[in-house]
Design a protein around this motif. Structure first.
Motif, PDB file in Angstrom:
ATOM      1  N   TYR A  21       0.856  -1.179   0.000  1.00  0.00           N
ATOM      2  CA  TYR A  21       0.000   0.000   0.000  1.00  0.00           C
ATOM      3  C   TYR A  21       0.897   1.236   0.000  1.00  0.00           C
ATOM      4  O   TYR A  21       2.095   1.162   0.293  1.00  0.00           O
ATOM      5  N   GLN A  22       0.303   2.375  -0.327  1.00  0.00           N
ATOM      6  CA  GLN A  22       1.047   3.635  -0.416  1.00  0.00           C
ATOM      7  C   GLN A  22       0.308   4.712   0.357  1.00  0.00           C
ATOM      8  O   GLN A  22      -0.901   4.881   0.224  1.00  0.00           O
ATOM      9  N   VAL A  23       1.061   5.462   1.189  1.00  0.00           N
ATOM     10  CA  VAL A  23       0.475   6.558   1.946  1.00  0.00           C
ATOM     11  C   VAL A  23       1.570   7.584   2.211  1.00  0.00           C
ATOM     12  O   VAL A  23       2.731   7.234   2.457  1.00  0.00           O
ATOM     13  N   TYR A  24       1.204   8.870   2.134  1.00  0.00           N
ATOM     14  CA  TYR A  24       2.149   9.961   2.389  1.00  0.00           C
ATOM     15  C   TYR A  24       3.420   9.822   1.546  1.00  0.00           C
ATOM     16  O   TYR A  24       4.532  10.026   2.034  1.00  0.00           O
ATOM     17  N   GLN A  25       3.267   9.436   0.290  1.00  0.00           N
ATOM     18  CA  GLN A  25       4.372   9.279  -0.658  1.00  0.00           C
ATOM     19  C   GLN A  25       5.363   8.199  -0.227  1.00  0.00           C
ATOM     20  O   GLN A  25       6.514   8.187  -0.688  1.00  0.00           O
ATOM     21  N   HIS A  26       4.942   7.288   0.621  1.00  0.00           N
ATOM     22  CA  HIS A  26       5.760   6.136   0.981  1.00  0.00           C
ATOM     23  C   HIS A  26       5.012   4.867   0.571  1.00  0.00           C
ATOM     24  O   HIS A  26       3.803   4.755   0.786  1.00  0.00           O
ATOM     25  N   THR A  27       5.732   3.942  -0.017  1.00  0.00           N
ATOM     26  CA  THR A  27       5.146   2.664  -0.406  1.00  0.00           C
ATOM     27  C   THR A  27       5.685   1.587   0.516  1.00  0.00           C
ATOM     28  O   THR A  27       6.901   1.478   0.732  1.00  0.00           O
ATOM     29  N   PHE A  28       4.783   0.782   1.066  1.00  0.00           N
ATOM     30  CA  PHE A  28       5.137  -0.236   2.049  1.00  0.00           C
ATOM     31  C   PHE A  28       4.792  -1.631   1.517  1.00  0.00           C
ATOM     32  O   PHE A  28       3.783  -1.813   0.823  1.00  0.00           O
ATOM     33  N   PHE A  48      -7.278  -0.541  -2.631  1.00  0.00           N
ATOM     34  CA  PHE A  48      -7.537   0.890  -2.492  1.00  0.00           C
ATOM     35  C   PHE A  48      -8.749   1.228  -3.344  1.00  0.00           C
ATOM     36  O   PHE A  48      -8.716   1.119  -4.567  1.00  0.00           O
ATOM     37  N   ILE A  49      -9.839   1.628  -2.705  1.00  0.00           N
ATOM     38  CA  ILE A  49     -11.092   1.896  -3.405  1.00  0.00           C
ATOM     39  C   ILE A  49     -11.875   2.929  -2.610  1.00  0.00           C
ATOM     40  O   ILE A  49     -11.779   2.972  -1.373  1.00  0.00           O
ATOM     41  N   TYR A  50     -12.621   3.788  -3.315  1.00  0.00           N
ATOM     42  CA  TYR A  50     -13.393   4.868  -2.683  1.00  0.00           C
ATOM     43  C   TYR A  50     -12.489   5.755  -1.819  1.00  0.00           C
ATOM     44  O   TYR A  50     -12.888   6.225  -0.745  1.00  0.00           O
ATOM     45  N   ASP A  51     -11.228   5.943  -2.287  1.00  0.00           N
ATOM     46  CA  ASP A  51     -10.246   6.752  -1.557  1.00  0.00           C
ATOM     47  C   ASP A  51      -9.948   6.191  -0.172  1.00  0.00           C
ATOM     48  O   ASP A  51      -9.606   6.939   0.762  1.00  0.00           O
ATOM     49  N   LYS A  52     -10.059   4.892  -0.028  1.00  0.00           N
ATOM     50  CA  LYS A  52      -9.769   4.245   1.251  1.00  0.00           C
ATOM     51  C   LYS A  52      -8.870   3.024   1.033  1.00  0.00           C
ATOM     52  O   LYS A  52      -8.998   2.319   0.025  1.00  0.00           O
ATOM     53  N   HIS A  53      -7.969   2.799   1.994  1.00  0.00           N
ATOM     54  CA  HIS A  53      -7.189   1.568   2.039  1.00  0.00           C
ATOM     55  C   HIS A  53      -7.983   0.549   2.853  1.00  0.00           C
ATOM     56  O   HIS A  53      -8.188   0.736   4.063  1.00  0.00           O
ATOM     57  N   LEU A  54      -8.445  -0.507   2.208  1.00  0.00           N
ATOM     58  CA  LEU A  54      -9.243  -1.526   2.885  1.00  0.00           C
ATOM     59  C   LEU A  54      -8.442  -2.814   3.000  1.00  0.00           C
ATOM     60  O   LEU A  54      -7.757  -3.233   2.065  1.00  0.00           O
ATOM     61  N   VAL A  55      -8.528  -3.438   4.171  1.00  0.00           N
ATOM     62  CA  VAL A  55      -7.850  -4.712   4.418  1.00  0.00           C
ATOM     63  C   VAL A  55      -8.835  -5.683   5.055  1.00  0.00           C
ATOM     64  O   VAL A  55      -9.786  -5.270   5.721  1.00  0.00           O
ATOM     65  N   GLY A  56      -8.600  -6.969   4.821  1.00  0.00           N
ATOM     66  CA  GLY A  56      -9.443  -7.998   5.401  1.00  0.00           C
ATOM     67  C   GLY A  56      -8.840  -8.550   6.674  1.00  0.00           C
ATOM     68  O   GLY A  56      -7.636  -8.477   6.904  1.00  0.00           O
ATOM     69  N   ASP A  57      -9.692  -9.102   7.512  1.00  0.00           N
ATOM     70  CA  ASP A  57      -9.269  -9.782   8.736  1.00  0.00           C
ATOM     71  C   ASP A  57      -9.614 -11.258   8.581  1.00  0.00           C
ATOM     72  O   ASP A  57     -10.779 -11.642   8.640  1.00  0.00           O
ATOM     73  N   PRO A  58      -8.617 -12.130   8.369  1.00  0.00           N
ATOM     74  CA  PRO A  58      -8.909 -13.555   8.168  1.00  0.00           C
ATOM     75  C   PRO A  58      -9.460 -14.242   9.405  1.00  0.00           C
ATOM     76  O   PRO A  58     -10.046 -15.318   9.302  1.00  0.00           O
ATOM     77  N   GLU A  59      -9.315 -13.622  10.573  1.00  0.00           N
ATOM     78  CA  GLU A  59      -9.833 -14.225  11.796  1.00  0.00           C
ATOM     79  C   GLU A  59     -11.350 -14.073  11.890  1.00  0.00           C
ATOM     80  O   GLU A  59     -12.051 -14.980  12.328  1.00  0.00           O
ATOM     81  N   ARG A  87     -14.055  -9.713   8.703  1.00  0.00           N
ATOM     82  CA  ARG A  87     -14.430  -8.312   8.591  1.00  0.00           C
ATOM     83  C   ARG A  87     -13.469  -7.556   7.675  1.00  0.00           C
ATOM     84  O   ARG A  87     -12.344  -7.988   7.435  1.00  0.00           O
ATOM     85  N   ILE A  88     -13.938  -6.414   7.190  1.00  0.00           N
ATOM     86  CA  ILE A  88     -13.125  -5.506   6.382  1.00  0.00           C
ATOM     87  C   ILE A  88     -12.918  -4.227   7.175  1.00  0.00           C
ATOM     88  O   ILE A  88     -13.875  -3.652   7.709  1.00  0.00           O
ATOM     89  N   TYR A  89     -11.675  -3.773   7.251  1.00  0.00           N
ATOM     90  CA  TYR A  89     -11.335  -2.571   7.995  1.00  0.00           C
ATOM     91  C   TYR A  89     -10.665  -1.551   7.076  1.00  0.00           C
ATOM     92  O   TYR A  89     -10.073  -1.916   6.056  1.00  0.00           O
ATOM     93  N   GLU A  90     -10.733  -0.295   7.479  1.00  0.00           N
ATOM     94  CA  GLU A  90      -9.994   0.747   6.782  1.00  0.00           C
ATOM     95  C   GLU A  90      -8.647   0.936   7.458  1.00  0.00           C
ATOM     96  O   GLU A  90      -8.564   1.083   8.684  1.00  0.00           O
ATOM     97  N   LEU A  91      -7.582   0.921   6.656  1.00  0.00           N
ATOM     98  CA  LEU A  91      -6.237   1.199   7.143  1.00  0.00           C
ATOM     99  C   LEU A  91      -6.029   2.706   7.031  1.00  0.00           C
ATOM    100  O   LEU A  91      -5.873   3.241   5.945  1.00  0.00           O
ATOM    101  N   ASP A  92      -6.035   3.394   8.172  1.00  0.00           N
ATOM    102  CA  ASP A  92      -6.052   4.859   8.183  1.00  0.00           C
ATOM    103  C   ASP A  92      -4.980   5.364   9.138  1.00  0.00           C
ATOM    104  O   ASP A  92      -5.024   5.073  10.339  1.00  0.00           O
ATOM    105  N   TYR A  93      -4.024   6.126   8.623  1.00  0.00           N
ATOM    106  CA  TYR A  93      -2.919   6.611   9.440  1.00  0.00           C
ATOM    107  C   TYR A  93      -3.329   7.742  10.383  1.00  0.00           C
ATOM    108  O   TYR A  93      -2.536   8.159  11.219  1.00  0.00           O
ATOM    109  N   GLU A  94      -4.549   8.251  10.266  1.00  0.00           N
ATOM    110  CA  GLU A  94      -5.013   9.277  11.181  1.00  0.00           C
ATOM    111  C   GLU A  94      -5.992   8.716  12.213  1.00  0.00           C
ATOM    112  O   GLU A  94      -6.664   9.476  12.920  1.00  0.00           O
ATOM    113  N   THR A  95      -6.070   7.386  12.276  1.00  0.00           N
ATOM    114  CA  THR A  95      -6.811   6.716  13.339  1.00  0.00           C
ATOM    115  C   THR A  95      -5.776   6.031  14.223  1.00  0.00           C
ATOM    116  O   THR A  95      -4.978   5.227  13.734  1.00  0.00           O
TER     117      THR A  95
END
Length: 334
Positions: A150-157, A196-207, A210-218
């Protein structure tokens, strides 16, 4: 099985036939000719997966990898690139991932396994540090590793998770540095399947599914506090002792809010292989507080090496701007 779309064709490997991969008819993944296949046979190892990076298809086996391209040949358009061969295959077929025109996977060959590989064009190199490689090699199971980018704040991880053995390591492509993630109560992070969809980084939880938003301001993880830890390099002055007169850390101040009115930053240290000190806390600044400087005075003398650790658990932005120290070695101030 891995499926990729490249130059109008769907490509996938056949797990029942060693080294074999197929292509579909143009722009139709349902139109398949049973004879439309080729074999990665420059080495006899089994084909584990396909990874498309720009105009290159990496065919990654257990011990080696081959780079193929669309040559436009009439019978079968994909052919190996003569100089596109690597002696590093993969120990974890679902670790294959792409980001910023680069390919990544967990390596394996006849010499061993456990390194993280990056391919830039046809140039393949090791990006894991010796410490990261040693941690991976020490795991009981690495074959179930999966990855995403994923990419955020001009950094790719690039995120690699080893769920059976409990480890998530993250590579910052821009900074060429590693860090780790953990979910509460686990030694690894439960995120997987990023999009990355609807301007959101979405990730799944295999446990939980559920689907969560990966948000650096949370600053919580599904309601759990996120403990952020930063450790320094080891400081030493050869065979001379060090008197630590003052430690200073510049931060983004005034980050308190109604929920956390006075957030804290905690500092501790360890000399040599001794025990960690107690935490020594300083306020990061209440709401709107400015010109906040964090200092720790007279933090002791050491005649060996010292490592510092910074910890922030409060749900506020923890932005470290600079760090510095006033020290003396023998009779010389530094």
């Amino acid at each position: 099985t891995h499926v990729e779309f490249m130059d109008g064709f769907f490509l996938w490997n056949d797990p029942n036939n060693s080294g074999r991969f197929f292509k579909s008819k143009g722009y139709d993944g349902t139109d398949i000719d049973a004879l439309d296949f080729a074999t990665a046979e420059r080495s006899p190892d089994e084909l584990e997966g396909i990874l498309k990076v720009d105009r290159i298809a990496w065919l990654v086996g257990k011990d080696t990898a081959e780079a193929w391209h669309n040559s436009g040949a009439a019978d079968f358009p994909y052919e190996p690139i003569p100089s596109g061969f690597s002696e590093w295959g993969t120990a974890a077929k679902y670790s294959l991932t792409e980001a910023s025109g680069l390919a990544f996977w967990v390596s394996q060959n006849e010499e061993g396994n456990g390194m993280i590989i990056m391919a830039a064009g046809l140039q393949v190199q090791v990006i894991s540090t010796p410490e990261i490689a040693a941690e991976i090699e020490a795991l009981d199971t690495i074959s179930d590793c999966y990855s995403f980018t994923y990419q955020v704040y001009q950094h790719t991880f690039v995120v690699f998770t080893f769920p059976s053995c409990g480890m998530t390591i993250v590579y910052d492509i821009n900074e060429k540095k590693w860090h780790t993630w953990h979910s509460k109560g686990l030694c690894y992070h439960r995120s997987t399947g990023h999009t990355f969809i609807y301007d959101k980084h979405l990730v799944g939880d295999p446990e939980t599914g559920r689907i969560y938003e990966l948000d650096y301001e949370t600053y919580t993880d599904n309601g759990d506090l996120i403990t952020r830890i930063r450790r320094s390099a080891s400081f030493h002055a050869e065979e001379r002792g060090i008197d630590w007169e003052d430690i200073g850390i510049d931060i983004k101040e005034g980050v308190g809010d109604a929920t956390t009115p006075d957030p804290q930053l905690h500092l501790r240290w360890r000399d040599g292989n001794g025990p960690w000190s107690n935490y020594h806390s300083r306020s990061m600044g209440k709401v709107g507080e400015r010109n906040k400087k964090l200092h720790w005075h007279q933090v002791g003398f050491t005649d060996s090496s010292r490592v510092y650790e910074i910890v922030v658990s409060d749900p506020v932005p923890a932005v470290l701007l600079d760090g510095y120290a006033n020290i003396k070695t023998d009779d010389k101030a530094m």
